[in-house]
Every structure is written in structure tokens, then in C-alpha cells.
Design a protein around this motif. Structure first.
Motif, PDB file in Angstrom:
ATOM      1  N   CYS A   1       6.307   9.900   3.721  1.00  0.00           N
ATOM      2  CA  CYS A   1       5.345   9.145   2.917  1.00  0.00           C
ATOM      3  C   CYS A   1       5.972   8.599   1.635  1.00  0.00           C
ATOM      4  O   CYS A   1       6.755   9.274   0.973  1.00  0.00           O
ATOM      5  N   VAL A   2       5.519   7.407   1.295  1.00  0.00           N
ATOM      6  CA  VAL A   2       5.891   6.748   0.045  1.00  0.00           C
ATOM      7  C   VAL A   2       4.609   6.167  -0.553  1.00  0.00           C
ATOM      8  O   VAL A   2       3.787   5.617   0.182  1.00  0.00           O
TER       9      VAL A   2
ATOM     10  N   VAL B   1      -0.587   2.118  -3.254  1.00  0.00           N
ATOM     11  CA  VAL B   1      -0.482   1.708  -1.847  1.00  0.00           C
ATOM     12  C   VAL B   1       0.519   2.622  -1.147  1.00  0.00           C
ATOM     13  O   VAL B   1       1.633   2.805  -1.637  1.00  0.00           O
ATOM     14  N   TRP B   2       0.101   3.166  -0.021  1.00  0.00           N
ATOM     15  CA  TRP B   2       0.890   4.175   0.700  1.00  0.00           C
ATOM     16  C   TRP B   2       1.524   3.590   1.955  1.00  0.00           C
ATOM     17  O   TRP B   2       0.899   2.821   2.682  1.00  0.00           O
ATOM     18  N   TYR B   3       2.738   4.077   2.209  1.00  0.00           N
ATOM     19  CA  TYR B   3       3.477   3.628   3.386  1.00  0.00           C
ATOM     20  C   TYR B   3       4.098   4.812   4.132  1.00  0.00           C
ATOM     21  O   TYR B   3       4.414   5.843   3.530  1.00  0.00           O
TER      22      TYR B   3
ATOM     23  N   GLY C   1       2.589  -4.523 -10.303  1.00  0.00           N
ATOM     24  CA  GLY C   1       1.865  -4.391  -9.051  1.00  0.00           C
ATOM     25  C   GLY C   1       0.376  -4.279  -9.284  1.00  0.00           C
ATOM     26  O   GLY C   1      -0.089  -3.306  -9.853  1.00  0.00           O
ATOM     27  N   ASP C   2      -0.348  -5.274  -8.843  1.00  0.00           N
ATOM     28  CA  ASP C   2      -1.801  -5.222  -8.916  1.00  0.00           C
ATOM     29  C   ASP C   2      -2.354  -4.895  -7.541  1.00  0.00           C
ATOM     30  O   ASP C   2      -1.715  -5.170  -6.529  1.00  0.00           O
ATOM     31  N   ARG C   3      -3.553  -4.371  -7.517  1.00  0.00           N
ATOM     32  CA  ARG C   3      -4.216  -4.161  -6.232  1.00  0.00           C
ATOM     33  C   ARG C   3      -4.596  -5.511  -5.636  1.00  0.00           C
ATOM     34  O   ARG C   3      -4.873  -6.464  -6.348  1.00  0.00           O
TER      35      ARG C   3
ATOM     36  N   ASP D   1      -6.206  -3.919   0.375  1.00  0.00           N
ATOM     37  CA  ASP D   1      -5.570  -2.617   0.136  1.00  0.00           C
ATOM     38  C   ASP D   1      -6.550  -1.504   0.503  1.00  0.00           C
ATOM     39  O   ASP D   1      -7.738  -1.583   0.181  1.00  0.00           O
ATOM     40  N   PRO D   2      -6.048  -0.447   1.151  1.00  0.00           N
ATOM     41  CA  PRO D   2      -6.925   0.704   1.396  1.00  0.00           C
ATOM     42  C   PRO D   2      -7.420   1.263   0.064  1.00  0.00           C
ATOM     43  O   PRO D   2      -6.771   1.075  -0.965  1.00  0.00           O
ATOM     44  N   PRO D   3      -8.562   1.942   0.064  1.00  0.00           N
ATOM     45  CA  PRO D   3      -9.032   2.556  -1.181  1.00  0.00           C
ATOM     46  C   PRO D   3      -7.994   3.544  -1.721  1.00  0.00           C
ATOM     47  O   PRO D   3      -7.171   4.064  -0.959  1.00  0.00           O
TER      48      PRO D   3
END
Lengths: 112, 112
Positions: free
Chosen positions: A73-74, A81-83, B2-4, B8-10
Motif C-alpha cells: 500500500c501507498v 489517495v491510496w494505491y 495535490g488537490d482532491r 477520488d474515493p472518500p
């Protein structure tokens, strides 16, 4: 959730990227990001981000982010935001799409 | 920065708190957060956040956040607010002011 407030100092990093490098013992039911190779991928991400010359980025190792089953996970802040980043190719795609092009590496996003 | 973005997922955590637990050898010119006691303070923060019952918070250990001289350093995302947290009393003030009261522990803020 935490929103920015009047008087907050400016963001110190434009992109603060946390790569989980937590390691659990082999055979643990949740697995761990390090057991899936995240330490080398973090090192590669650091080197590649530097080569790309994206300003004001920090690639940071982190202890367990608690989404182990989906790892390695990152998470990129401040946008949160997750990747899933499981290969050097995935690192390249994440850095290009998110940090350089300022979009998303959609195919790598973790589910909500 | 970095803006949302749309789509984007919550946010997965309302408050994602990273406490640096990097340790350098004794005598290193930059010092390190762990050499200033950050590991025990992270443990205390985890326990106290749980006791306070603030929902959807993650207290996370982190590798070097690269603001060593100002440490022990803590950064709270997604808002990207940095603190110096050098005692259990400082941990209590940070958790109360930022996570419970949703303001800032102004006297602990790192300089910009």
C-alpha cells in the motif's frame, strides 16, 4: 475530517507519499507489505522520484497503514489517495500519472 | 500541490497522524526524533487516541520526515499540519486540540 483552516502554515510538501514497509512474520493471516516486496519498491520510488525531478515531493517509509490485505500500500497526501504498488512498473505509472501529470493512476487505486 | 479530484474515493481516515520514529546514531549532527523519545510518545499517542474514542483516526509510525532539527515531529493529514511533540503532555494537548476539538494546538506548531 480534517480540513485546512485559516492560519495553517503552507503545506511543507506538495506530495507526501507514504509507502508501507511493515513486515509481519511469514504465514501471518494478514500478510504484510514488506513480505510483498515493499521495501525495495520504496527504494525504487525514492530514486525514480528524484530522477524525475518533481519538486517538493517526499517519498516516506511508513509503519503499518492497516490495509494490509490490499498491499503493498501507498497513500499520497494531502489528497489522501491510496494505491496498490506491487512492481517497479506500478511505481513508474504512479509517479507519472499522479506526480508528473497530476492525475490518478486509476488502475492502481485501492477500492474505497 | 495535490488537490482532491472528482472521482477520488472518500478519505479512508479522517485524521491520519504520522509520528516520526527515525533513529540516527548518537552524535549525528541532525539528531533524530527517536533519539528524542518519539517511539514511546508514538505508543502513548496510540493508546490515548484509542481511549479518547475519536473515530476513524490512525496513529502511524513513519520513517524520517526530514524535519529532524525540529523534532520529535508529527504531521496530521489530510490537512498537512505539523507539530513538535516532545512529551506526553504535548501528546495530550495535540489530541485534544486537533482531533477532539478540531482546532489546532497552536503552541506546538512547527514553524513554516
Amino acid at each position: 475530517m480534517g480540513d485546512r483552516q485559516d492560519g495553517d502554515p503552507p503545506l511543507f510538501y506538495d506530495f507526501h507519499v507514504f509507502a508501507c514497509v511493515n513486515r509481519r512474520p511469514d504465514g501471518h493471516s494478514r500478510g504484510s507489505c514488506a513480505a510483498r516486496g515493499s521495501e525495495k519498491l520504496r527504494d525504487y520510488m525514492k530514486a525514480r522520484a528524484k530522477e524525475l525531478g518533481v519538486p517538493n515531493v517526499r517519498i516516506n517509509g511508513a509503519a503499518c497503514l492497516d490495509r494490509c490485505e490490499l498491499g503493498p500500500c501507498v497513500v499520497v497526501y494531502p489528497e489522501g489517495v491510496w494505491y496498490r504498488v506491487d512492481s517497479t512498473d506500478a511505481v513508474d505509472r504512479l509517479l507519472q500519472a499522479h506526480l508528473v501529470d497530476r492525475g490518478r493512476a486509476s488502475e492502481l487505486l485501492l477500492p474505497p
